[in-house]
Design a protein around this motif. Structure first.
Motif, PDB file in Angstrom:
ATOM      1  N   GLU A  83       0.846  -1.196   0.000  1.00 57.82           N
ATOM      2  CA  GLU A  83       0.000   0.000   0.000  1.00 57.82           C
ATOM      3  C   GLU A  83       0.882   1.248   0.000  1.00 57.82           C
ATOM      4  O   GLU A  83       1.851   1.324   0.755  1.00 57.82           O
ATOM      5  N   PRO A  84       0.582   2.226  -0.825  1.00 58.56           N
ATOM      6  CA  PRO A  84       1.375   3.457  -0.831  1.00 58.56           C
ATOM      7  C   PRO A  84       1.088   4.292   0.415  1.00 58.56           C
ATOM      8  O   PRO A  84       0.058   4.114   1.061  1.00 58.56           O
ATOM      9  N   PRO A  85       1.996   5.201   0.752  1.00 57.98           N
ATOM     10  CA  PRO A  85       1.753   6.081   1.901  1.00 57.98           C
ATOM     11  C   PRO A  85       0.604   7.045   1.619  1.00 57.98           C
ATOM     12  O   PRO A  85       0.217   7.238   0.470  1.00 57.98           O
ATOM     13  N   ALA A  86       0.073   7.640   2.663  1.00 56.38           N
ATOM     14  CA  ALA A  86      -1.037   8.590   2.512  1.00 56.38           C
ATOM     15  C   ALA A  86      -0.586   9.893   1.862  1.00 56.38           C
ATOM     16  O   ALA A  86      -1.391  10.601   1.263  1.00 56.38           O
ATOM     17  N   GLU A  87       0.707  10.203   1.963  1.00 55.44           N
ATOM     18  CA  GLU A  87       1.263  11.418   1.357  1.00 55.44           C
ATOM     19  C   GLU A  87       2.535  11.074   0.609  1.00 55.44           C
ATOM     20  O   GLU A  87       3.219  10.107   0.947  1.00 55.44           O
ATOM     21  N   MET A  88       2.849  11.883  -0.381  1.00 54.05           N
ATOM     22  CA  MET A  88       4.041  11.669  -1.187  1.00 54.05           C
ATOM     23  C   MET A  88       4.590  13.026  -1.604  1.00 54.05           C
ATOM     24  O   MET A  88       3.829  13.949  -1.867  1.00 54.05           O
ATOM     25  N   THR A  89       5.909  13.123  -1.687  1.00 56.89           N
ATOM     26  CA  THR A  89       6.531  14.360  -2.157  1.00 56.89           C
ATOM     27  C   THR A  89       6.558  14.363  -3.679  1.00 56.89           C
ATOM     28  O   THR A  89       6.881  13.364  -4.308  1.00 56.89           O
ATOM     29  N   LEU A  90       6.193  15.505  -4.241  1.00 56.60           N
ATOM     30  CA  LEU A  90       6.284  15.734  -5.680  1.00 56.60           C
ATOM     31  C   LEU A  90       7.187  16.934  -5.907  1.00 56.60           C
ATOM     32  O   LEU A  90       7.214  17.855  -5.102  1.00 56.60           O
ATOM     33  N   TRP A  91       7.917  16.924  -7.014  1.00 55.46           N
ATOM     34  CA  TRP A  91       8.684  18.090  -7.430  1.00 55.46           C
ATOM     35  C   TRP A  91       7.977  18.659  -8.641  1.00 55.46           C
ATOM     36  O   TRP A  91       7.938  18.050  -9.705  1.00 55.46           O
ATOM     37  N   VAL A  92       7.385  19.848  -8.453  1.00 59.82           N
ATOM     38  CA  VAL A  92       6.493  20.460  -9.435  1.00 59.82           C
ATOM     39  C   VAL A  92       7.255  21.477 -10.272  1.00 59.82           C
ATOM     40  O   VAL A  92       8.096  22.220  -9.755  1.00 59.82           O
ATOM     41  N   GLU A  99       2.740  19.624 -14.239  1.00 59.23           N
ATOM     42  CA  GLU A  99       3.819  18.671 -14.501  1.00 59.23           C
ATOM     43  C   GLU A  99       4.654  18.467 -13.249  1.00 59.23           C
ATOM     44  O   GLU A  99       5.030  19.423 -12.580  1.00 59.23           O
ATOM     45  N   PHE A 100       4.961  17.198 -12.943  1.00 53.63           N
ATOM     46  CA  PHE A 100       5.720  16.883 -11.733  1.00 53.63           C
ATOM     47  C   PHE A 100       6.425  15.544 -11.876  1.00 53.63           C
ATOM     48  O   PHE A 100       6.123  14.758 -12.768  1.00 53.63           O
ATOM     49  N   VAL A 101       7.349  15.312 -10.966  1.00 52.56           N
ATOM     50  CA  VAL A 101       7.914  13.983 -10.768  1.00 52.56           C
ATOM     51  C   VAL A 101       7.646  13.637  -9.304  1.00 52.56           C
ATOM     52  O   VAL A 101       7.804  14.465  -8.415  1.00 52.56           O
ATOM     53  N   ALA A 102       7.187  12.424  -9.067  1.00 55.23           N
ATOM     54  CA  ALA A 102       6.852  11.971  -7.714  1.00 55.23           C
ATOM     55  C   ALA A 102       8.071  11.326  -7.066  1.00 55.23           C
ATOM     56  O   ALA A 102       9.035  10.946  -7.736  1.00 55.23           O
TER      57      ALA A 102
END
Length: 152
Positions: A83-92, A99-102
């Motif tokens: 299961e993925p975490p409830a939050e994730m860092t993105l670089w926008v 557009e972003f990379v997770a």
């Protein structure tokens, strides 16, 4: 028919390779130049089953007063292993906030139909089949005569 398979296969393989290269370049650029934001992760789904696509999730984030939501893959080409975490860092991208990379390495267009190694392989197989069909259609009589001459 051979020409259709050959050109179609080359087109599919080429388009998939170019798309994957662009996605990789975007990910590298955004890791270096993007602005980090925290995204909420929701709607994890298992892509198991025919034509259901890869495992994925929905990320929702806010940036400079706007709200954005996108579907991404959650485990690269291999699927989700937990299961993925409830939050994730993105670089926008500040110039294009959609557009972003997770943090998991996927970009906003990671779930695109062309973003699969299997598309390159499939295109290559179709191109090879088309090439063989073309050779047989164009030079079949000569090849048959040549093989009969060698047999004598």
């Amino acid at each position: 028919m051979g020409l259709v398979f050959f050109l179609g296969g080359l087109s599919l393989a080429g388009a998939a390779a170019v798309h994957m290269w662009r996605v990789s370049e975007k990910a590298d650029r955004l890791r270096a130049e993007g602005v980090p934001v925290t995204a909420a992760v929701s709607n994890f789904y298992d892509g198991w089953g025919r034509n259901s696509g890869p495992d994925g999730l929905i990320v929702t984030y806010e940036f400079q007063g706007g709200s954005y939501q996108e579907h991404i893959r959650c485990g690269g080409g291999t699927g989700c292993h937990r299961e993925p975490p409830a939050e994730m860092t993105l670089w926008v991208d500040p110039a294009r906030p959609e557009e972003f990379v997770a943090a998991n390495g996927d970009t906003d267009d990671s779930a695109a139909w062309l973003n699969r190694w299997s598309r390159i392989v499939t295109g290559g197989l179709f191109a090879a089949l088309g090439a063989v069909t073309l050779v047989v259609a164009l030079f079949g009589d000569r090849l048959l005569a040549w093989s009969e001459a060698r047999a004598e």
